[in-house]
Design an enzyme around this catalytic site. Structure first.
Site, PDB file in Angstrom:
ATOM      1  N   ASP A 193       0.840  -1.194   0.000  1.00 31.57           N
ATOM      2  CA  ASP A 193       0.000   0.000   0.000  1.00 31.57           C
ATOM      3  C   ASP A 193       0.882   1.254   0.000  1.00 31.57           C
ATOM      4  O   ASP A 193       1.610   1.509   0.961  1.00 31.57           O
ATOM      5  CB  ASP A 193      -0.887  -0.021   1.252  1.00 31.57           C
ATOM      6  CG  ASP A 193      -2.035   0.967   1.179  1.00 31.57           C
ATOM      7  OD1 ASP A 193      -1.982   1.877   0.347  1.00 31.57           O
ATOM      8  OD2 ASP A 193      -2.985   0.827   1.971  1.00 31.57           O
TER       9      ASP A 193
ATOM     10  N   CYS B 227      -6.003   4.194  -3.468  1.00 28.21           N
ATOM     11  CA  CYS B 227      -6.180   2.809  -3.037  1.00 28.21           C
ATOM     12  C   CYS B 227      -7.359   2.084  -3.680  1.00 28.21           C
ATOM     13  O   CYS B 227      -7.184   1.097  -4.395  1.00 28.21           O
ATOM     14  CB  CYS B 227      -6.329   2.752  -1.520  1.00 28.21           C
ATOM     15  SG  CYS B 227      -4.866   3.297  -0.620  1.00 28.21           S
TER      16      CYS B 227
END
Length: 481
Positions: free
Chosen positions: A39, A72
Site C-alpha cells: 500500500d 487505493c
C-alpha cells in the site's frame, strides 16, 4: 524504474503444462500464484528490500507498469476486476463513486480473478487489506475466496479487528499483533494446507504497509539512522507551466523537509516486514516442494511523492512518482534479469492470473494477459498507451488518503501514458504534456506548444480510452494491433 512492485513468476498460458488440473505439487500442470500487494509503496523503497531485489534479478521487470488511479480503492478495484474505473464506477475511496460499498452495490465482486480461479478449482485466499470502507464486524466474505483473513482500518498495524473466515478476532498492541507478521503466519499455513490438500492455490497478501502512519515492526524501528528522502531533480521544484493545483506553490519549508525525511526513514523501516514476509513465503514454498511451480507477485496499489514538485507526502497526481509502480515477474518460464518496456497496467493482472491458471477471462475485462511478454515473445503490435482516471479534489474528512496541506490535490482528470510521454486533461480544460524522453523528471509542461493536430490526436486517444469497454475495444483504443 521500479515503482509499486509486482512479482509474477510462472508459466505461460501457451505452455503445454498449463491446461488441465494438477495436485499443487512440483509436477502439476497449473502453477500456484502468490500475489503480494503493498500500500503506497513507491519505487524508491525497493532499494531497501533485498528479497524483492533478488526476485527482480530472477525474473522480468516492467518499466512502464501503471495504475489506473493513484488511489487505493480505484486501483484495487481495477486489479480485482481487470476493468478501468469508468467501467467499475470506482473513482474514489468512498461515497457514490467509490469505496467498498459502491463496489459491492455495483456487483463488481461477482466477477474477479478470485471467482475465476475458484471456478477453475483453485483454493483462494485473501489476507490483509481489501477495499476502503470494508468492516470486519459485518462478517461479510465476498464470492470467490476459500480463505478470508481481512482487516478494516489497520493502518497503524496494531489494535485492529480481523475477520478470519466467519469469526472476528481482535489483535492488540503486543509485538506479535503487528499485522504484517500476523498475515505472514497465515500465509504460511494456507500454503501448507493447500499443498496437503493437493490443490493449486492463489494467495493474495495485501499489506497496509507502508501506508501512513508508516509504523515499522518493533525490530525495525531503529534501522537506517540518519536516512533522508531522495533529493532528485524534481525535489522542491515546480514544473514549468504547472497545473493549477501546484501553481504558486512556495518552496518547502525547513519543517516540511524535516518531516519528509522522518517519514521516508519510517517507510524504509516499515517495508522491512514486507521483505521478511516474502522471504518467509519463499521458504515455505521450498519446504512444501512447490517453489518451482509457484508464481510470486509483488506490487503496490499506487506510488507516493515525498517533496517532488514542492508537494508534501501524498499521491493522486499523474506524475510518475504516483502512477508508475514496480511490476516484477519471476519463476519457471519467465526470463531472468529482463526488463519489459511495453505498456502494462494493473487491469492486466486479472487476465494474466487467469491465463496462467488456464481459466477463461470474461469478455468485459479491459486488460490483457501479460503472459506473452513474460515469455519473451515478440511484442510487435502490443498496445502503446495506458489510461489513468481520477476524480478530485479529495475533500472527504473520513478518507485516510485525503491530501494534507500542500500534499497535492488535483481536480478531476484523465491521462494517458506511453513509454515516452504523459498527457493530462483536466475537467477545467487545462492540460499537461511531458516529453519524458527529453524530460524524464517531468519538469517542463509543453502542452501549450503542441501543434493543433497533435493535440487533436491526443484528445481522441483520451476520449477513446476513457469510454472503452472490454479487451477488444480497449486494446484498439490503446494503440494495439
Amino acid at each position: 524504474m521500479l515503482s509499486a512492485m509486482t512479482v509474477v513468476a510462472g508459466l505461460s498460458a501457451c505452455d503445454p503444462r498449463l491446461p488441465g488440473s494438477g495436485d499443487g505439487g512440483p509436477d502439476t500442470d497449473r502453477p500456484n500464484i502468490v500475489f503480494v500487494l503493498t500500500d503506497d509503496l513507491a519505487s524508491n523503497l525497493v532499494q531497501y528490500m533485498p528479497h524483492v531485489q533478488a526476485l527482480a534479478k530472477k525474473g522480468t521487470s516492467f518499466a512502464n507498469y501503471t495504475v489506473t488511479d493513484s488511489l487505493c480503492c480505484p486501483s484495487r478495484s481495477s486489479i480485482f476486476t481487470g476493468r478501468y474505473p469508468h467501467n467499475t464506477g470506482i473513482f474514489t475511496n468512498g461515497g457514490k463513486d467509490g469505496g467498498f460499498t459502491t463496489f459491492k452495490k455495483n456487483g463488481e465482486e461477482k466477477s474477479t480473478f478470485a471467482t475465476s480461479l475458484q471456478q477453475a478449482d483453485y483454493r483462494t485466499a485473501m489476507m490483509g487489506k481489501y477495499l476502503n470502507e470494508y468492516l470486519p464486524k459485518d462478517k461479510y466474505v465476498p464470492p470467490g475466496w476459500t480463505e478470508w483473513d481481512v482487516a478494516g482500518n489497520a493502518y497503524g498495524q496494531y489494535d485492529y479487528n480481523l475477520l478470519e473466515n466467519d469469526q472476528v478476532k481482535h489483535y492488540g498492541k503486543a509485538p506479535g499483533d503487528y499485522l504484517t507478521t500476523v498475515v505472514s503466519g497465515k500465509a504460511t499455513k494456507f500454503i501448507t494446507d493447500s499443498v496437503a490438500a493437493k490443490s493449486p492455490f492463489l494467495l493474495e497478501v495485501a499489506t497496509f504497509t507502508p501506508h501512513g502512519p508508516f509504523t515499522p515492526a518493533p525490530e525495525d524501528k531503529d534501522k537506517f539512522p540518519g536516512l533522508t528522502a531522495p533529493r532528485g531533480p524534481a525535489f522542491d521544484k515546480l514544473p514549468a507551466d504547472p497545473p493549477k493545483y501546484l501553481a504558486g506553490r512556495e518552496p518547502l519549508t525547513a519543517d516540511e523537509k524535516k518531516k519528509i525525511d522522518t517519514d521516508f526513514r519510517k517507510r524504509a523501516q516499515a517495508v522491512q516486514s514486507v521483505d521478511r514476509m516474502i522471504g518467509s513465503i519463499q521458504d515455505t514454498l521450498e519446504k512444501a516442494g512447490v517453489a518451482d511451480n509457484t508464481i510470486i507477485v509483488f506490487s503496490s496499489d499506487n506510488g507516493f511523492h515525498m517533496g517532488e514538485y514542492r508537494m508534501t507526502p501524498g499521491k493522486q497526481t499523474a506524475f510518475d512518482t504516483d502512477v508508475n509502480v514496480p511490476l516484477i515477474v519471476a519463476g519457471p518460464g519467465v526470463g531472468a534479469g529482463r526488463t519489459v518496456t511495453e505498456a502494462a497496467e494493473n487491469v492486466d493482472l486479472r487476465p494474466t492470473f487467469e491465463a496462467l491458471a488456464g481459466a477463461t477471462t470474461p469478455s468485459e475485462v479491459d486488460g490483457s494477459s501479460l503472459v506473452p511478454l513474460l515469455r519473451g515473445e515478440s511484442s510487435a503490435g502490443w498496445r502503446t498507451t495506458s489510461l489513468v482516471e481520477h476524480h478530485g479534489p479529495n475533500t472527504d474528512p473520513a478518507d485516510p488518503d485525503r491530501p494534507a496541506k500542500n500534499g497535492g490535490n488535483p481536480a478531476t482528470y484523465e491521462a494517458i501514458r506511453t513509454s515516452t510521454y504523459t498527457y493530462v486533461e483536466y475537467a477545467d480544460g487545462t492540460s499537461e504534456y511531458y516529453d519524458r524522453k527529453a524530460d524524464p523528471d517531468m519538469l517542463n509542461n509543453i502542452a501549450g506548444t503542441l501543434a493543433p493536430d497533435t493535440r487533436t490526436k491526443l484528445a481522441a486517444t483520451v476520449k477513446g480510452m476513457s469510454v472503452c469497454q472490454g479487451r477488444r475495444q480497449c486494446w484498439t483504443a490503446a494503440g494495439g494491433k
